[in-house]
Enzyme design. Structure first.
Site, PDB file in Angstrom:
ATOM      1  N   HIS A 124       0.904  -1.410   0.144  1.00 52.31           N
ATOM      2  CA  HIS A 124       0.554   0.161   0.116  1.00 52.31           C
ATOM      3  C   HIS A 124       0.453   0.974   0.218  1.00 52.31           C
ATOM      4  CE1 HIS A 124      -0.445  -0.048   4.782  1.00 52.31           C
ATOM      5  NE2 HIS A 124       1.213  -0.175   4.327  1.00 52.31           N
ATOM      6  N   HIS A 125       2.242   1.932  -0.022  1.00 59.67           N
ATOM      7  CA  HIS A 125       2.832   2.797   0.289  1.00 59.67           C
ATOM      8  C   HIS A 125       3.525   2.522  -1.367  1.00 59.67           C
ATOM      9  CE1 HIS A 125       3.262   2.145   4.566  1.00 59.67           C
ATOM     10  NE2 HIS A 125       4.141   0.827   4.612  1.00 59.67           N
ATOM     11  N   ALA A 126       3.764   1.744  -1.947  1.00 62.38           N
ATOM     12  CA  ALA A 126       3.916   2.603  -3.707  1.00 62.38           C
ATOM     13  C   ALA A 126       2.955   4.052  -4.149  1.00 62.38           C
ATOM     14  CB  ALA A 126       3.861   1.491  -4.678  1.00 62.38           C
ATOM     15  N   HIS A 163       0.065   4.063   8.097  1.00 63.57           N
ATOM     16  CA  HIS A 163      -0.966   4.702   6.798  1.00 63.57           C
ATOM     17  C   HIS A 163      -0.652   4.050   5.453  1.00 63.57           C
ATOM     18  CE1 HIS A 163      -1.923   8.112   4.859  1.00 63.57           C
ATOM     19  NE2 HIS A 163      -3.217   7.161   5.632  1.00 63.57           N
ATOM     20  N   ASP A 165      -0.631   5.046   1.983  1.00 67.85           N
ATOM     21  CA  ASP A 165      -0.623   6.086   2.149  1.00 67.85           C
ATOM     22  C   ASP A 165      -0.916   6.199   0.743  1.00 67.85           C
ATOM     23  OD1 ASP A 165       1.567   4.972   2.101  1.00 67.85           O
ATOM     24  OD2 ASP A 165       3.178   6.422   2.283  1.00 67.85           O
TER      25      ASP A 165
END
Ligand code: ZN
Length: 374
Positions: A124-126, A163, A165
């Site tokens: 989920h950070h990419a 998070h 993000d």
């Protein structure tokens, strides 16, 4: 039908022996599921994924970024080659295989109205042009883009310790994707975002919801925050389909976060996501693995997610053959359910509770003013 995505080829997504993200966690989780007999009935099928094509990846990522990953050279302009997200030979194929599994899962959901769980997903950070935090391609966002071909309203819920993000940013102006993230506050932890005032913008105003949890939050705090925030959002948004990032790095034993969630609290929260998906989204749910850096925790956690989705009992009794296999490989005993109870000291709990109250009241006021929800 629930499709489970795992293949030993996922093991190639490996940042090296010193890196906290160990691909063995996925293999051990899948082996546990197998030993529990989840593939023996007709409810669940193990699927061999195909790598995402360039066209697939381009749903979210720029061609320049895809080329930079394909080159497999450190390139700080694209976040490639950092200590967190190093490049290694084969990184392109390994990354697009994980992404391909989430995309394939979403395509099956579109075609068959089923549910799915990708053990290699949840990166989920990419960002569209950036690798970050162990994540190269944003498979949750890619899957959401595929789901949008059939459904109008997609609810993304992220209970990873960090998070979500990347997913938030990608759909920040999009009212057709409601993103909700519960995570250790960005005051203390990477990626340093996910505050209550990040609420979306433009047409997407009000469609990003963040619950930054105080350090050392445990089951009580998590379940309180979840119940105050998540069910009213389901009721308000009435999603057609749910995407859940079920990272288990909020667990008290996790080396990367400072949270106190137990497997009891984790499974309760996942159970509620499953229930809410059944109530509001006809049970359509795509689960994606995500974080979890204690090998002793991840397999039981993710096997529990699958059992909850299957509406079957949690793995309180672990198959002895699997436990032996686990100990030989990991060197320690796996965690089991029920997990021990974790409670911070009284003073800490008072501080946590006050900080959380302020966060929840603030977040509810912001969203009440925007849409009347809460
Ligand atoms: Zn995480």
């Amino acid at each position: 039908m629930i499709y489970l995505y795992y293949t030993d080829r996922f093991q190639a997504y490996d940042f090296g022996p010193e890196h906290p993200m160990k691909p063995a966690r996925m293999m051990m989780a899948c082996k546990l599921m197998e030993e529990m007999g989840v593939f023996d009935d007709r409810k669940t099928r193990l699927v061999e994924p195909c790598p995402a094509t360039e066209e697939d990846l381009h749903l979210v990522h720029t061609l320049e970024y895809i080329e930079a990953v394909r080159a497999e050279e450190p390139d700080p302009a694209f976040g490639l080659g950092s200590q967190d997200t190093p490049v290694f030979p084969g990184v392109f194929d390994a990354s697009r295989l994980l992404a391909g599994a989430s995309i394939d899962a979403a395509r099956r959901m579109v075609a068959e109205d089923c549910s799915a769980f990708n053990l290699g997903g949840g990166l989920h950070h990419a960002m569209p042009t950036q690798a970050a935090g162990f994540c190269i391609f944003d498979d949750p966002a890619l899957a959401i883009c595929v789901l949008k071909e059939r459904w109008k309203s997609i609810l993304y819920i992220d209970i990873d310790g960090h998070h979500g993000d990347g997913v938030q940013q990608i759909f920040y102006e999009d009212p057709d994707v409601l993103t909700i993230s519960l995570h250790e506050s960005g005051k203390y932890l990477f990626p340093g975002t996910g505050f209550t005032d990040e609420v979306g913008s433009g047409l997407g105003l009000g469609y990003s919801v963040n619950v930054p949890m105080p350090m050392y939050s445990g089951d009580e705090e998590y379940l309180l925050a979840f119940e105050e925030v998540v069910p009213p959002l389901f009721e308000w948004y009435r999603p057609d389909v749910v995407v859940a990032q079920v990272g288990v790095d909020a667990h008290y034993s996790d080396p990367l976060t400072s949270l106190n969630l137990t497997l009891n609290g984790y499974t309760k929260m996942v159970g509620r996501i499953v229930e809410l998906s059944r109530k509001y989204a006809a049970g359509r749910m795509l689960a994606l693995g995500g974080g979890g850096y204690n090998l002793q925790v991840v397999p039981v956690a993710w096997a529990s997610v699958l059992q909850l989705m299957r509406d079957e009992p949690l793995p309180e009794y672990l198959p002895p053959y699997w436990v032996e296999f686990f100990i030989n490989l990991a060197g320690g005993e796996p965690f089991t359910l029920p997990d021990i109870e974790m409670k911070a000291g009284n003073e800490t709990r008072k501080r946590i509770s006050a900080e959380l109250r302020e966060t929840l009241d603030g977040l509810k006021k912001l969203h009440r003013d925007l849409h009347g929800v809460f």
